[in-house]
Enzyme design. Structure first.
Site, PDB file in Angstrom:
ATOM      1  CE1 TYR A  58      -2.766  -3.190   0.409  1.00  0.00           C
ATOM      2  CE2 TYR A  58      -3.180  -2.931   2.872  1.00  0.00           C
ATOM      3  CZ  TYR A  58      -3.427  -3.565   1.502  1.00  0.00           C
ATOM      4  OH  TYR A  58      -4.071  -4.632   1.716  1.00  0.00           O
ATOM      5  N   PRO A 205     -14.307  -8.213   2.543  1.00  0.00           N
ATOM      6  CG  PRO A 205     -14.770  -6.739   4.453  1.00  0.00           C
ATOM      7  CD  PRO A 205     -13.779  -7.051   3.318  1.00  0.00           C
TER       8      PRO A 205
END
Length: 279
Positions: A58, A205
Site C-alpha cells: 500500500y 468482506p
C-alpha cells in the site's frame, strides 16, 4: 465498545475485537486528503477498533507511515498488522510477487521503522511467491520471529494445501483470504482455520455493490433497520468465531456504519436465508 461479536485471541494470546479496519483505502498524499485519512484512522480507534491492517504494497510503505503518524504512540491493545512479499521492480516499476528471503527481511526492517515499533505483533506473507520455495519464504519470517522482530506469522490468499505445507515450517496464526457473503470460494480454507483455531481475516468482506443489489440481503437489512453492508458483516461475524473481518473505507460515516455491524443480531431465519445465497 460493547459488541455482539466479542473478541478473538490471535495465536491464542493476542486479543482483538472481531471487527477490524483495513487501511488500504486511506490516501497517503499530502494536504487535506492526508489530514482526512489521519482523522479516519483515529476515529477507528475511538470507535473501539483494535486491529488495523496495512501492507508494504500500500504505497510502498506509505500507508504504514500514515498509520504511525496518526496513531503512534499506539493505544494499549491496538494491533497494527502488516504484510510483506510484494515488491516493485527496479527495472520496470511494476509490482510483483517477491518472496526472496532478503526482500522479506528488508521489508520487515522498513516496516519496523515506518510503524515505529521494535516488533511486529502479526506479520503476514502477502502472497506466496511461486518462484521461491515456500519453506524459504516462511523460514525467513521464522528467523525474524526468532530474532524478536516478529511475534506471529500469517498468510494471505492461500489454499488448504499451502496452509498445511506452511505449518510444517512455522506456526501460522492467521490467514487473510478473499471471502464474503456472495464469494465463498475459500470456504475450505475457513473450515481449516476454524478446525485449528487460526484467525481468518477476510479481505473484501463485502461484495461491493452486489450485496445491496441482492434482494435477500436488502430485505434482511430493511427488516433490521440496517444497511446491506452491515448485514454482510454481521453474517461474516456469525459464520465462525475465528472470523475477523477487516472492512476498509476512507469515509468516516461508512466507518461508523461498519463498526456498528458488530452489534447487529441476525435471527436464525434471517441467517438461514443468507446462508442459502450463492454468488
Amino acid at each position: 465498545m460493547t459488541t455482539v461479536a466479542g473478541t478473538f485471541r490471535i495465536g491464542g494470546d493476542l486479543e482483538v475485537g472481531r471487527l477490524g479496519f483495513g487501511a488500504m483505502h486511506l490516501p497517503t498524499g499530502p494536504g487535506a486528503d492526508r489530514a482526512a485519512a489521519i482523522a479516519v484512522a483515529r476515529l477507528a480507534v475511538d470507535l473501539g477498533v483494535t486491529l488495523i491492517d496495512t501492507a508494504h504494497l500500500y504505497g510502498g510503505g506509505a500507508n504504514e507511515e500514515l498509520l504511525a503518524e496518526a496513531l503512534h504512540p499506539y493505544a494499549d491493545g491496538l494491533l497494527i498488522t502488516t504484510k510483506v512479499g510484494v515488491a516493485r521492480s527496479a527495472d520496470t516499476g511494476e509490482w510483483g510477487l517477491d518472496g526472496r528471503p532478503e526482500v522479506l527481511r528488508d521489508q520487515v526492517e522498513q516496516a519496523l521503522r515506518r510503524l515505529r515499533v521494535e516488533r511486529i505483533e502479526l506479520l503476514q506473507l502477502h502472497r506466496v511467491d511461486p518462484a521461491t520455495p515456500l519453506a524459504d519464504q516462511l523460514g525467513a519470517l521464522r528467523d525474524l520471529r526468532d530474532e524478536g522482530k516478529v511475534a506471529r506469522i500469517g498468510l494471505s490468499e492461500v489454499s488448504v494445501d499451502e496452509l498445511s505445507l506452511a505449518r510444517e515450517t512455522v506456526d501460522i496464526a492467521s490467514v487473510q483470504n478473499r471471502y464474503n457473503l456472495l464469494d465463498r470460494e475459500h470456504e475450505p480454507v475457513l473450515a481449516a482455520c476454524a478446525a485449528a483455531g487460526t484467525a481468518f481475516l477476510p479481505w473484501r468482506p463485502v461484495a461491493h455493490g452486489a450485496a445491496g443489489a441482492n434482494t435477500v440481503v436488502a430485505e434482511v437489512a430493511a427488516g433490521l433497520g440496517a444497511t446491506p453492508t452491515q448485514v454482510s458483516l454481521a453474517w461474516l461475524l456469525g459464520r465462525s468465531p475465528v472470523v475477523v473481518p477487516i472492512p476498509g473505507t476512507a469515509d468516516p460515516v461508512h466507518l461508523a456504519e461498519n463498526v456498528a455491524a458488530a452489534r447487529l443480531n441476525l435471527s436464525a431465519p434471517q441467517r438461514a436465508r443468507l446462508d442459502a445465497l450463492t454468488a
